[in-house]
Write a protein that holds these residues in place. Structure first.
Motif, PDB file in Angstrom:
ATOM      1  N   VAL A   1     -12.084 -73.438 -22.418  1.00 27.78           N
ATOM      2  CA  VAL A   1     -10.528 -72.980 -22.726  1.00 27.78           C
ATOM      3  C   VAL A   1     -10.473 -71.720 -21.928  1.00 27.78           C
ATOM      4  O   VAL A   1      -9.464 -71.390 -21.116  1.00 27.78           O
ATOM      5  CB  VAL A   1     -10.165 -72.865 -24.080  1.00 27.78           C
ATOM      6  CG1 VAL A   1      -9.006 -72.112 -24.074  1.00 27.78           C
ATOM      7  CG2 VAL A   1      -9.779 -74.301 -24.615  1.00 27.78           C
TER       8      VAL A   1
ATOM      9  N   THR B   1      -2.961 -79.677 -19.953  1.00 27.89           N
ATOM     10  CA  THR B   1      -3.587 -80.882 -20.485  1.00 27.89           C
ATOM     11  C   THR B   1      -4.899 -80.766 -19.987  1.00 27.89           C
ATOM     12  O   THR B   1      -5.174 -80.820 -19.062  1.00 27.89           O
ATOM     13  CB  THR B   1      -2.906 -81.926 -19.960  1.00 27.89           C
ATOM     14  OG1 THR B   1      -1.305 -82.064 -20.742  1.00 27.89           O
ATOM     15  CG2 THR B   1      -3.330 -83.537 -20.476  1.00 27.89           C
TER      16      THR B   1
ATOM     17  N   ALA C   1       1.709 -76.850 -25.959  1.00 23.94           N
ATOM     18  CA  ALA C   1       0.310 -76.586 -24.987  1.00 23.94           C
ATOM     19  C   ALA C   1       0.529 -75.900 -23.859  1.00 23.94           C
ATOM     20  O   ALA C   1       1.297 -75.892 -23.163  1.00 23.94           O
ATOM     21  CB  ALA C   1      -0.163 -78.140 -24.733  1.00 23.94           C
ATOM     22  N   ARG C   2      -0.616 -75.332 -23.466  1.00 26.99           N
ATOM     23  CA  ARG C   2      -0.769 -74.340 -22.158  1.00 26.99           C
ATOM     24  C   ARG C   2      -1.153 -75.298 -20.912  1.00 26.99           C
ATOM     25  O   ARG C   2      -1.468 -74.900 -20.112  1.00 26.99           O
ATOM     26  CB  ARG C   2      -1.742 -73.195 -22.629  1.00 26.99           C
ATOM     27  CG  ARG C   2      -1.430 -72.364 -23.473  1.00 26.99           C
ATOM     28  CD  ARG C   2      -1.833 -71.180 -23.504  1.00 26.99           C
ATOM     29  NE  ARG C   2      -3.454 -71.093 -23.751  1.00 26.99           N
ATOM     30  CZ  ARG C   2      -4.267 -71.278 -24.631  1.00 26.99           C
ATOM     31  NH1 ARG C   2      -3.374 -71.390 -25.920  1.00 26.99           N
ATOM     32  NH2 ARG C   2      -5.556 -71.347 -24.916  1.00 26.99           N
TER      33      ARG C   2
ATOM     34  N   ARG D   1      -5.066 -71.325 -14.841  1.00 28.90           N
ATOM     35  CA  ARG D   1      -3.649 -71.598 -14.885  1.00 28.90           C
ATOM     36  C   ARG D   1      -2.880 -71.468 -13.946  1.00 28.90           C
ATOM     37  O   ARG D   1      -1.875 -72.454 -13.540  1.00 28.90           O
ATOM     38  CB  ARG D   1      -2.872 -71.117 -16.091  1.00 28.90           C
ATOM     39  CG  ARG D   1      -3.605 -71.484 -17.661  1.00 28.90           C
ATOM     40  CD  ARG D   1      -2.834 -70.999 -18.527  1.00 28.90           C
ATOM     41  NE  ARG D   1      -1.402 -71.583 -18.656  1.00 28.90           N
ATOM     42  CZ  ARG D   1      -0.686 -70.967 -19.763  1.00 28.90           C
ATOM     43  NH1 ARG D   1      -0.569 -69.837 -20.281  1.00 28.90           N
ATOM     44  NH2 ARG D   1       0.657 -71.457 -19.857  1.00 28.90           N
TER      45      ARG D   1
ATOM     46  N   TYR E   1      -4.383 -77.136 -26.012  1.00 23.84           N
ATOM     47  CA  TYR E   1      -4.061 -78.111 -25.035  1.00 23.84           C
ATOM     48  C   TYR E   1      -4.132 -79.516 -25.839  1.00 23.84           C
ATOM     49  O   TYR E   1      -4.692 -79.734 -26.493  1.00 23.84           O
ATOM     50  CB  TYR E   1      -5.550 -77.979 -24.335  1.00 23.84           C
ATOM     51  CG  TYR E   1      -5.678 -76.799 -23.356  1.00 23.84           C
ATOM     52  CD1 TYR E   1      -5.109 -76.785 -22.175  1.00 23.84           C
ATOM     53  CD2 TYR E   1      -6.030 -75.480 -23.752  1.00 23.84           C
ATOM     54  CE1 TYR E   1      -4.926 -75.673 -21.066  1.00 23.84           C
ATOM     55  CE2 TYR E   1      -6.018 -74.253 -22.973  1.00 23.84           C
ATOM     56  CZ  TYR E   1      -5.458 -74.584 -21.625  1.00 23.84           C
ATOM     57  OH  TYR E   1      -5.488 -73.368 -20.830  1.00 23.84           O
TER      58      TYR E   1
END
Length: 323
Positions: free
Chosen positions: A305, A44, A41-42, A312, A70
């Motif tokens: 997303v 949570t 995953a990138r 990020r 995610y």
């Protein structure tokens, strides 16, 4: 060690391998979290549901985000889902103080640390969860961005009836009737007792039946109207939050154009002054835009997303700051 909790996978229709855990908040109230894991995953998504909701209701939403890379953690707030109910009549939604929900937030974040859920974390909050999530973000919980759907930053009450709502909820709480159900509501779950036609939640019949089937199959998930205490606490919390500046977070908020439950003026006002924030109306949408048809749900997931991916590099330290 986290204690495994029941999870109705057949009702949730979420990703394979989803699981749930019991947690205890700082005041001893037992809550439940569900984890929908994504390999590699990138990040949570911390999913804060609305009033009356529960982990399984977001199985399909979780599947949408897992498919996009995610992991998702969802919460059963105190007083609903399979978390501890707070009144003898467990079908009445109740909380002693709205800030008590922050204890649930802290317990869930501790679980996310214990489970080593992928960073960065992002907030996704609906309705009552939008009020809880906004306060949590103002406290400085370690999320890189936030998405809200139909957030309860105000409750839709007519100008004529608002003074009466304040007086009744405050007076009832003061004279020991705070546990009584708010007038005009009932203890049956809305989707179990109301028809699809004219409902205030979704325009999609299949999603309405998805929600109805869950609470009919597992009556323990049902919750009816709020208590007078809940109503007074909710009104007061919305007023308090309205006087505070928005947190410094990238933010995207979705509201149905036919929203009939929360105060859209409060939402418009906050988003107009949220640095880096954007408000999007879902044409024809009702209150639960995450329970609308497939095209709407896909659009919201794709947009969320995109925000998460862009944010990020802005992760915090993963520690909740006390209220």
């Amino acid at each position: 060690m986290l204690e495994p909790a029941p999870f109705h996978a057949n009702l949730a229709q979420g990703p394979e391998g989803s699981r749930a855990y019991w947690l205890h908040a700082a005041d001893g109230v037992r809550i439940r979290v569900g984890v929908f894991a994504c390999e590699q995953a990138r990040g949570t998504v911390l999913l804060f549901p609305g009033r009356t909701e529960y982990v399984e209701k977001y199985g399909r939403t979780a599947a949408d985000f897992v498919a996009r890379g995610y992991t998702v953690l969802a919460i059963d707030w105190r007083g609903q889902g399979l978390a501890d109910r707070l009144l003898h009549n467990d079908r009445i939604g109740h909380v002693d103080h709205f800030t008590d929900f922050q204890k649930d937030v802290d317990a869930a974040l501790h679980a996310a640390v214990t489970l080593n859920l992928p960073r960065p974390w992002h907030l996704m909050a609906h309705s009552m969860g939008g009020a809880i999530g906004l306060r949590a973000a103002m406290r400085g919980i370690a999320v890189a961005s936030a998405v809200f759907t139909g957030p309860m930053w105000g409750i839709q009450i007519s100008a004529l009836m608002r003074p009466a709502a304040w007086a009744l909820s405050w007076g009832g709480a003061k004279v020991g009737l705070g546990h009584k159900i708010a007038p005009g509501t009932k203890s049956d779950s809305y989707v179990a007792s109301e028809p699809f036609e004219g409902n205030t939640l979704t325009t999609d019949r299949e999603m309405f039946e998805y929600m109805r089937a869950q609470v009919l199959a597992e009556p323990s998930l049902q919750l009816g109207g709020p208590s007078l205490r809940w109503l007074n606490e909710a009104l007061a919390d919305c007023r308090t939050l309205a006087g505070r500046a928005s947190p410094d977070l990238p933010c995207l908020t979705f509201v149905g154009s036919n929203e009939r439950i929360v105060d859209t003026d409060r939402i418009r006002d906050r988003m107009a002054h949220w640095p880096g924030g954007r408000l999007e109306l879902i044409a024809g949408g009702e209150h639960e835009v995450l329970m609308e048809g497939p095209q709407v749900r896909a659009h919201i997931a794709d947009s969320a997303v995109a925000l998460f991916d862009a944010a990020r590099g802005h992760d915090g330290n993963g520690t909740a700051i006390s209220a």
